[in-house]
Scaffold this motif. Sequence first.
Motif, mmCIF file in Angstrom:
data_model
loop_
_atom_site.group_PDB
_atom_site.id
_atom_site.type_symbol
_atom_site.label_atom_id
_atom_site.label_comp_id
_atom_site.label_asym_id
_atom_site.label_seq_id
_atom_site.Cartn_x
_atom_site.Cartn_y
_atom_site.Cartn_z
ATOM 1 N N CYS A 54 82.801 37.941 43.752
ATOM 2 C CA CYS A 54 83.308 38.167 45.102
ATOM 3 C C CYS A 54 82.384 39.156 45.792
ATOM 4 C CB CYS A 54 84.737 38.696 45.080
ATOM 5 S SG CYS A 54 85.417 38.909 46.749
ATOM 6 N N SER B 291 81.887 30.551 40.251
ATOM 7 C CA SER B 291 82.521 30.481 41.572
ATOM 8 C C SER B 291 82.171 31.729 42.376
ATOM 9 C CB SER B 291 84.037 30.397 41.412
ATOM 10 O OG SER B 291 84.388 29.257 40.676
ATOM 11 N N LEU C 47 83.040 33.801 46.055
ATOM 12 C CA LEU C 47 83.820 34.007 47.267
ATOM 13 C C LEU C 47 83.154 35.118 48.071
ATOM 14 C CD1 LEU C 47 86.414 33.614 48.984
ATOM 15 C CD2 LEU C 47 87.492 35.351 47.531
ATOM 16 N N LEU D 168 92.522 25.125 49.413
ATOM 17 C CA LEU D 168 92.515 26.547 49.740
ATOM 18 C C LEU D 168 93.718 26.927 50.597
ATOM 19 C CD1 LEU D 168 90.706 29.100 49.343
ATOM 20 C CD2 LEU D 168 89.763 28.601 51.599
ATOM 21 N N LYS E 250 83.023 25.903 52.926
ATOM 22 C CA LYS E 250 82.864 25.726 51.483
ATOM 23 C C LYS E 250 81.677 24.820 51.204
ATOM 24 C CE LYS E 250 85.691 21.689 50.261
ATOM 25 N NZ LYS E 250 86.795 21.216 49.423
ATOM 26 N N SER F 120 81.621 25.625 43.679
ATOM 27 C CA SER F 120 82.785 26.453 44.050
ATOM 28 C C SER F 120 82.332 27.684 44.827
ATOM 29 C CB SER F 120 83.547 26.861 42.790
ATOM 30 O OG SER F 120 84.096 25.727 42.179
ATOM 31 N N ILE G 183 82.916 29.615 48.566
ATOM 32 C CA ILE G 183 83.696 29.690 49.804
ATOM 33 C C ILE G 183 83.361 30.989 50.525
ATOM 34 C CG2 ILE G 183 86.027 29.976 50.765
ATOM 35 C CD1 ILE G 183 86.959 27.809 48.978
ATOM 36 N N ILE H 56 95.850 32.646 50.088
ATOM 37 C CA ILE H 56 94.501 32.075 50.091
ATOM 38 C C ILE H 56 93.717 32.547 48.865
ATOM 39 C CG2 ILE H 56 92.282 32.051 51.325
ATOM 40 C CD1 ILE H 56 93.986 32.032 53.955
ATOM 41 N N ASN I 52 95.015 30.678 45.878
ATOM 42 C CA ASN I 52 94.513 29.308 45.890
ATOM 43 C C ASN I 52 93.047 29.243 45.493
ATOM 44 O OD1 ASN I 52 97.003 28.298 46.652
ATOM 45 N ND2 ASN I 52 96.510 28.268 48.832
ATOM 46 N N PHE I 53 92.259 30.198 45.935
ATOM 47 C CA PHE I 53 90.854 30.208 45.530
ATOM 48 C C PHE I 53 90.749 30.324 44.012
ATOM 49 C CE2 PHE I 53 86.973 32.361 44.266
ATOM 50 C CZ PHE I 53 86.012 31.504 44.793
ATOM 51 N N TYR J 176 89.508 26.866 42.723
ATOM 52 C CA TYR J 176 88.055 26.935 42.816
ATOM 53 C C TYR J 176 87.382 27.726 41.697
ATOM 54 C CZ TYR J 176 88.358 24.652 47.301
ATOM 55 O OH TYR J 176 88.581 23.728 48.286
ATOM 56 N N SER J 177 88.143 28.407 40.885
ATOM 57 C CA SER J 177 87.566 29.180 39.782
ATOM 58 C C SER J 177 87.103 28.237 38.689
ATOM 59 C CB SER J 177 88.600 30.155 39.237
ATOM 60 O OG SER J 177 88.053 30.872 38.167
#
Length: 190
Positions: free
Chosen positions: A49, A75, A77, A115, A156, A161, A163, A180, A183-184, A188-189
């Motif tokens: 992240c 992934s 973010l 998402l 995205k 993965s 975003i 959100i 959901n990520f 998406y993980s």
Amino acid sequence: MIIFFENYDSFSYNVIELFKIIKKKIIICNYDDKKILNYLILYDIKIICIGPGPGNPIEYKIYSRIIKYFYKKISILGICLGHQILGVFFGFSIEKSKEIMHGKTQKIKNCNDLLFNNVPKKIKVTRYNSLIIKRLKINNIKTLSKSDNEEIMIFKHIKFSIIGIQFHLESIKSKFGLTIIKNFVKFYSK
């Protein structure tokens, strides 16, 4: 495990708390830490992240190396500055926003995507930015959400993965930020 890259922003720990609420182990690393690559290699990182921060995304050169090496494997973010950093890496241009949005709320419209599971089509979010990403002709990128003035709020990567979220989903005035994030992590993980 999640590694959160801290860019010396006062909102970072609010984002970190969202991850802690959903019971995720998290390592916090300053973007200028000399051991940054060691953390990524030594730990079983599932999510990177890139958090919010000041300045222009072009100033944060370490991220282009990190993204280049890991985007197909882990992934990622990006939030606010992180969104812009991902945008630059994938070929977006950086421009001034039509309106400076420091602490201002705005409605955004979401498209159908995992998402936004349990999130309405239109939500109110809080923005803290004067820069935005502007889409060029880019393959493999899908815009998931736009502001009412057509600025990209979430995108995205279609194959990986990745975003980017422009607004501050951790802000008390942003609705559905925790949903959100959940959901990520859920959808998406890697």
